[in-house]
Design a protein around this motif. Structure first.
Motif, PDB file in Angstrom:
ATOM      1  N   ASP A  19      54.860 -45.535  17.899  1.00 61.67           N
ATOM      2  CA  ASP A  19      53.577 -45.823  18.540  1.00 61.67           C
ATOM      3  C   ASP A  19      52.411 -45.485  17.612  1.00 61.67           C
ATOM      4  O   ASP A  19      51.433 -46.240  17.523  1.00 61.67           O
ATOM      5  N   ILE A  68      43.660 -49.583  28.090  1.00 60.40           N
ATOM      6  CA  ILE A  68      44.868 -48.853  28.474  1.00 60.40           C
ATOM      7  C   ILE A  68      44.945 -48.708  29.992  1.00 60.40           C
ATOM      8  O   ILE A  68      46.010 -48.879  30.605  1.00 60.40           O
ATOM      9  N   SER A  99      47.416 -51.389  22.782  1.00 57.62           N
ATOM     10  CA  SER A  99      47.024 -50.481  23.857  1.00 57.62           C
ATOM     11  C   SER A  99      47.617 -50.911  25.186  1.00 57.62           C
ATOM     12  O   SER A  99      48.056 -50.067  25.986  1.00 57.62           O
ATOM     13  N   THR A 125      51.398 -49.040  26.845  1.00 60.54           N
ATOM     14  CA  THR A 125      51.161 -48.276  28.076  1.00 60.54           C
ATOM     15  C   THR A 125      51.480 -49.136  29.299  1.00 60.54           C
ATOM     16  O   THR A 125      50.842 -48.999  30.346  1.00 60.54           O
ATOM     17  N   ASP A 126      52.439 -50.017  29.144  1.00 59.33           N
ATOM     18  CA  ASP A 126      52.854 -50.904  30.230  1.00 59.33           C
ATOM     19  C   ASP A 126      53.232 -50.071  31.458  1.00 59.33           C
ATOM     20  O   ASP A 126      54.126 -49.219  31.398  1.00 59.33           O
ATOM     21  N   ASN A 127      52.545 -50.330  32.563  1.00 61.36           N
ATOM     22  CA  ASN A 127      52.783 -49.555  33.787  1.00 61.36           C
ATOM     23  C   ASN A 127      54.202 -49.710  34.316  1.00 61.36           C
ATOM     24  O   ASN A 127      54.705 -48.835  35.025  1.00 61.36           O
ATOM     25  N   PHE A 164      56.361 -47.300  31.403  1.00 64.21           N
ATOM     26  CA  PHE A 164      56.013 -45.947  30.973  1.00 64.21           C
ATOM     27  C   PHE A 164      55.384 -45.152  32.113  1.00 64.21           C
ATOM     28  O   PHE A 164      54.592 -45.685  32.898  1.00 64.21           O
ATOM     29  N   GLU A 222      53.695 -40.351  29.758  1.00 66.97           N
ATOM     30  CA  GLU A 222      53.917 -41.115  28.522  1.00 66.97           C
ATOM     31  C   GLU A 222      52.665 -41.898  28.132  1.00 66.97           C
ATOM     32  O   GLU A 222      52.326 -41.994  26.941  1.00 66.97           O
ATOM     33  N   GLN A 223      51.977 -42.445  29.101  1.00 66.23           N
ATOM     34  CA  GLN A 223      50.755 -43.188  28.813  1.00 66.23           C
ATOM     35  C   GLN A 223      49.661 -42.264  28.286  1.00 66.23           C
ATOM     36  O   GLN A 223      48.900 -42.645  27.396  1.00 66.23           O
ATOM     37  N   THR A 231      50.515 -41.498  24.687  1.00 57.29           N
ATOM     38  CA  THR A 231      50.173 -42.649  23.836  1.00 57.29           C
ATOM     39  C   THR A 231      48.673 -42.725  23.616  1.00 57.29           C
ATOM     40  O   THR A 231      48.217 -43.050  22.509  1.00 57.29           O
ATOM     41  N   SER A 232      47.898 -42.424  24.637  1.00 56.46           N
ATOM     42  CA  SER A 232      46.436 -42.428  24.503  1.00 56.46           C
ATOM     43  C   SER A 232      45.984 -41.377  23.490  1.00 56.46           C
ATOM     44  O   SER A 232      45.053 -41.614  22.712  1.00 56.46           O
TER      45      SER A 232
END
Length: 205
Positions: free
Chosen positions: A7, A55, A125, A129-131, A134, A138-139, A142-143
């Protein structure tokens, strides 16, 4: 850990801190050293807001209006190409922005958009961060990786004053032209990639 590294590298590639520094050097050749720092910080702040909004709301937003990321990329490529030409010939918005023209903030355009918050960075982005795949934790992680890449980009941009100290006025003017040519070349690559992605839409026409 492997996913975190992947990522981070994805964001580093799409935000492209080195390429952004190249564009920043060309665009701020005539700005005062203090102003360059302010421009850099504003550009990173604007980019962070844009990417974090994507995101949180990116999937909903893009799905609701039906815009493909390739279309964003094509539009960004055209904008980059026109701006590159203006840098080469020392005219238009590029010349005004280097001189700090009132009413034009290069921290917004073209630095934040479409350079730092590029179509690729926006796509990364949203996808990373696919709802559906993840969790919230996890989101958030990633942020944080995204913010770390933006922090690296800011550190690089703040080194521009040292670059200008070696170049001088004549060297800076030359850099503007050279970077304009490079920017135009990058724009052509963006446009060609967008056409490749959009090509299937026209195959059946």
């Amino acid at each position: 850990m492997d996913q975190l590294v992947a990522d981070f590298l994805t964001f580093f590639t799409t935000v492209d801190p080195i390429g952004t520094l190249t564009i920043f050097v060309g665009l701020t050749a005539n700005a005062a050293p203090e102003e360059r720092g302010r421009i850099a910080r504003r550009a990173i702040a604007y980019s962070a807001v844009i990417l974090l909004v994507f995101i949180v709301l990116g999937q909903l937003f893009l799905g609701s209006i039906g815009i493909q990321l390739a279309s964003f990329q094509l539009a960004g490529g055209v904008i980059f190409f026109l701006f590159g030409l203006q840098m080469v010939f020392g005219s238009g918005a590029a010349a005004e922005s280097s001189g700090g023209a009132e009413g034009h903030d290069i921290a917004v355009y073209p630095l934040a958009v479409p350079s730092i918050a590029s179509p690729g960075a926006i796509l990364a982005s949203v996808v990373l961060t696919d709802n559906r795949e993840f969790s919230i934790v996890e989101q958030i992680t990633t942020s944080c990786l995204l913010l770390a890449v933006l922090g690296i980009t800011l550190i690089l941009l703040l080194q521009a004053n040292r670059i200008y100290a070696y170049l001088g006025k004549a060297g800076s003017s030359l850099v503007v032209r050279v970077m304009g040519m490079i920017l135009a070349g990058l724009a052509v690559e963006m446009i060609l990639q967008a056409f490749v992605e959009l090509k299937p839409m026209f195959d059946g026409v």
